[in-house]
Design an enzyme around this catalytic site. Structure first.
Site, PDB file in Angstrom:
ATOM      1  CB  SER A   1      38.408  38.610  43.920  1.00  0.00           C
ATOM      2  OG  SER A   1      38.560  37.259  44.241  1.00  0.00           O
TER       3      SER A   1
ATOM      4  CG  ASP B   1      30.755  36.335  43.902  1.00  0.00           C
ATOM      5  OD1 ASP B   1      31.412  35.289  43.764  1.00  0.00           O
ATOM      6  OD2 ASP B   1      31.278  37.444  44.052  1.00  0.00           O
TER       7      ASP B   1
END
Length: 664
Positions: free
Chosen positions: A446, A498
Site C-alpha cells: 500500500s 484493488d
C-alpha cells in the site's frame, strides 16, 4: 438531485431522499397511533383518577397530532417517490410539505413537555398501565426529536448559502468584472476553509505542527476542487456506485472474443519468469506484512496472538538491533519476529517513529534469499492517511537519471525521509559490512509499496542490482517516463479489483463523470435503485436491467439524458479544460497521469467453490500493463483485495499450486 433548497440554502440531501427514512418513520407513527387509539378506547370511561382529566385531553390531542403527522409523512413519501434522480420536476411541491412536517414538530415538542410534566406530577394516581404508556409516548417523542436534530446537522451544508453563486456556470455571470471575480474567490476560500476544518476535526487526536497545517490546506484544496463542480448529494453517489457495479458485472459476464483470449497466451519464457517472480513475491510479502507490527499479527491470529506476544520470547528488548520509536512491551518487534521467522541478530535497524511524511520501516538480513531487506509499513495511522492524501505532483530530480518526471508529493517526502535515514545514518553501510555479498531488496504494501518504489529509484544509482517488490501500491504514483524506467528493477503485485492500485486524480475524475452519466441516464427512482442494489449486493442474482451509456442506444435516444447530465455538472471541472463548443465531460484532463511502478503482476480470482465449512478460492496470475488499471472498478472486493492478508494468501496459493504442478 440536485441538492434540496429550503430556508433559502442548499442542503446535502435530495428531494428524493425522504422515501426510506420517511417510510420508516411512517411505520413507527402508525404503530404508535394504533397503540394510543387502543389505550384510549380501552380506558375511555376510566379517567376518574386524580389527573385523569388532563390524561384524557392529552391522549385525545395526541391522537389528532399523530394523525396529522401521518398524513404529512404519507404525502412527503409519496411526492419523494416521484420522478428520477435527474428529473426533480414531479417533486417541486416537496419543500412545502417539508415545511408543514417541520411545523408539526412544534406542537409535538410542546405535547412531549406536557406529557413529561404529567408523568412527573406526584399527585397523579392513575392506572399503572396508562402511566407506563404515557412514559413510553414521551420517550418516543423525545427520541424522534433528537434524531431529527442529528439528521439536520448531518445534512447541513456549510456552503449551502453560497453554493448557488459558486456553482453557477460562467455563461451566466461576467467573471471579468472585479466584483464577480472577488465573489468567486471568496467563496472558494470559504469552501477550502470548510474542508480544512473537517480534516482538522478528523485528526483532532494527533499533535499538529507546521507540516500538518500545510498538509491540511493542500488536502482541503484537493477536496474542494474535486467536489465543487457537481450538484451531487451522498445518496446520488451511492446510487451511481450501485449502478456502475451492476453495469460492470454485466460487461464481465459477456463472453470474450476468441481473438482477445488468444492474444493473451503467454510464452514459456514469460511463464517461467512469472513463476520465479511469484515465488519471490510470496516470500517478500511476509516482510511487507510484518512491517504493520502487532495490529496485523493480532488481526490474522485473533485467538492466540496476545498469548504468544506476552510470552517470554518477546519480553526482552534485543541488543544487536537498533530500534527507534515507541514500542510498548515490544509488541511490534515481537510480531515482526513471529511473522518473518527471523532471529534478533538478523535485524539491523527498526523504526517505529511515525509522523506525517515519516513512516515506520525496518532493515533485516534475509539469509534464505541472501538479501538485505528494507520493509516499509503501509497506512496504519492518521499521519499515514495525510501522507496518502497529499496527492499533489512534484518533480523528482535525480543525478544521472534522464527519466525524471512527476511523482506523488506525500509519498516522495516519505521516501526521502527513509533515504536520509538509510544513507546519512549509515544503516545500509552497516548492513553491507555484515553481509557484503547480499543484494538489496526493498518491499512494502500500500503506502509502503509506493514509498518503497520511489525509494528504490533514489537508491538505484548507488545500488545498481537492487530490486523492489511493491504490493498493492497507489495507482497515481509515477509519470510515464519514470514508470517505464522502473520496469527494470521494480515488480508491482496487484490483486483483483484493488481500489488503491487504481487511485489517481484522473481516475477519480473519470469515476465522477461515469457516476454523473449513469444516474442521468437511469429512468428509475433513487429508492428503487438503492433497494434493488442492496438486494443484489447481499443476495446476488442477475444484474438489474437499466439504461446506461453503454447499452447501444443511438445518439438521438441519448439527447435527453445528456441534457440531464449537463445539468448535474454545474460548471467546468478544473480537470476538464474543454475547447469552445465541446462538452467538458469528454475533454482531456489537466491532472498529469501517474501510473503504477515497474512491471505489473495482476492476480485474478479464477473460481470460488464455497462450502458450509470451507472456502476454496483459485487464482491466476499474469503480466499486465498500466492501462488495465486506468479505471476504478466498483465491487465489494475493491477494499478486501487490498488487505495485506488477502494478498499474502493469494500469493501463497499461487506459489503452492505452481510448486505442486512442477513436482508432478
Amino acid at each position: 438531485m440536485p441538492g434540496l433548497v429550503v430556508f433559502g440554502r442548499r442542503w446535502a440531501i435530495g428531494s428524493d431522499d425522504f422515501v426510506l427514512p420517511g417510510s420508516f418513520e411512517l411505520f413507527l407513527r402508525l404503530l404508535w397511533w394504533i397503540g394510543i387509539l387502543v389505550l384510549y378506547t380501552v380506558h375511555k370511561g376510566q379517567f376518574n383518577c386524580p389527573g385523569g382529566g388532563l390524561l384524557h385531553s392529552y391522549l385525545l390531542v395526541l391522537l389528532i397530532l399523530l394523525a396529522a403527522i401521518i398524513c404529512a409523512l404519507s404525502a412527503l413519501v409519496y411526492i419523494s417517490m416521484q420522478g428520477t434522480i435527474s428529473n426533480p420536476g414531479p417533486r417541486k411541491s416537496l419543500p412545502k410539505l417539508l415545511y408543514t412536517r417541520l411545523l408539526l414538530y412544534l406542537p409535538e415538542f410542546i405535547w412531549a413537555v406536557v406529557g413529561a410534566v404529567w408523568v412527573s406530577d406526584s399527585s397523579v394516581h392513575c392506572e399503572k398501565t396508562v402511566i407506563n404508556a404515557i412514559i413510553g409516548t414521551v420517550i418516543a417523542s423525545w427520541v424522534i426529536i433528537v434524531f431529527t436534530i442529528i439528521g439536520v446537522l448531518i445534512v447541513f451544508d456549510p456552503l449551502g448559502g453560497k453554493k448557488t453563486f459558486y456553482l453557477t456556470d460562467g455563461v451566466n455571470r461576467n467573471l471579468e468584472s472585479s466584483q464577480s471575480g472577488q465573489l468567486l474567490y471568496n467563496v472558494k476560500n470559504t469552501a477550502t476553509r470548510v474542508w480544512e476544518k473537517r480534516i482538522r476535526l478528523m485528526c483532532c487526536c494527533i499533535v499538529q505542527d507546521d507540516d500538518h497545517r500545510v498538509a491540511f490546506t493542500s488536502i482541503a484544496e484537493l477536496f474542494r476542487t474535486y467536489f465543487s463542480d457537481t450538484d451531487l448529494v451522498p445518496s446520488d453517489i451511492a446510487a451511481g456506485l450501485i449502478l456502475l457495479h451492476q453495469e460492470q458485472d454485466k460487461m464481465e459476464s459477456c463472453p470474450k472474443e476468441p481473438e482477445e483470449v488468444l492474444c493473451h497466451s503467454p510464452s514459456s519464457h514469460v511463464t517461467d519468469d512469472l513463476d520465479i517472480e511469484l515465488e519471490n513475491a510470496a516470500h517478500y510479502m511476509l516482510f511487507a506484512a510484518a512491517a504493520y507490527g502487532w495490529p496485523y499479527y493480532i488481526y490474522t491470529n485473533p485467538f492466540t496472538a496476545l498469548c504468544k506476544l506476552n510470552g517470554g520470547c518477546c519480553g526482552n528488548r534485543p541488543t544487536d538491533s537498533d530500534i527507534t520509536g515507541s514500542d510498548r512491551r515490544n509488541f511490534h518487534f515481537g510480531s515482526i519476529l513471529k511473522i518473518t521467522g527471523l532471529q534478533y541478530r538478523d535485524f539491523i535497524h527498526i523504526s517505529f517513529h511515525n509522523k506525517i511524511y515519516e513512516i515506520p520501516f525496518f532493515v533485516a538480513l534475509d539469509h534464505k534469499k541472501e538479501a538485505i531487506v528494507v520493509a516499509v509499513r503501509g497506512t496504519l495511522s492518521f499521519e499515514d492517511i495525510l501522507t496518502d492524501l497529499s496527492a499533489d505532483c512534484e518533480d523528482l530530480t535525480l543525478e544521472d537519471v534522464l527519466e525524471n518526471g512527476f511523482v506523488h508529493k506525500g509519498i516522495t517526502q516519505a521516501a526521502s525521509y527513509i533515504y536520509q535515514k538509510l544513507i546519512n545514518d549509515g544503516i545500509l553501510n552497516q548492513a553491507f559490512t555484515i553481509a557484503p555479498e547480499y543484494k538489496l531488496l526493498i518491499v512494502g504494501h500500500s503506502l509502503g509499496g509506493g514509498t518503497a518504489s520511489i525509494l528504490a529509484i533514489m537508491l538505484r544509482n548507488s545500488f545498481p542490482t537492487l530490486k523492489c517488490y511493491a504490493f498493492s501500491p497507489p495507482g497515481g504514483l509515477l509519470s510515464k517516463t519514470l514508470a517505464d524506467y522502473t520496469k527494470h528493477f521494480i515488480v508491482s503485485v496487484i490483486l483483483g479489483k484493488d481500489l488503491v492500485a487504481r487511485l489517481s486524480m484522473p481516475n477519480m475524475e473519470d469515476l465522477k463523470r461515469r457516476i454523473v452519466r449513469i444516474v442521468a441516464n437511469c429512468n428509475r427512482p433513487k429508492y428503487q435503485i438503492l433497494l434493488r442494489g442492496c438486494w443484489y449486493e447481499v443476495f446476488g442474482g442477475d444484474p438489474d436491467n437499466f439504461p446506461t451509456e453503454l447499452d447501444g442506444r443511438n445518439q438521438d435516444a441519448l439527447t435527453q439524458p445528456l441534457l440531464a447530465e449537463e445539468s448535474l455538472m454545474v460548471h467546468r471541472s478544473p480537470s476538464y479544460n474543454a475547447l469552445d463548443g465541446e462538452s467538458h465531460l469528454n475533454s482531456p484532463p489537466q491532472y498529469p497521469h501517474l501510473y503504477l511502478p515497474g512491471k505489473i503482476i495482476h492476480i485474478v480470482e479464477e473460481s470460488s467453490s464455497r462450502r458450509l465449512c470451507s472456502s476454496d478460492i483459485k487464482y491466476t496470475a499474469s503480466w499486465s500493463n498500466e492501462t488495465v488499471f486506468s479505471s476504478i472498478l466498483i465491487s465489494p472486493k475493491m477494499i478486501t483485495d487490498h488487505m495485506p492478508d488477502v494478498v499474502l494468501n493469494a500469493l501463497n496459493s499461487l506459489s503452492q499450486e505452481r510448486g505442486s504442478c512442477i513436482s508432478c
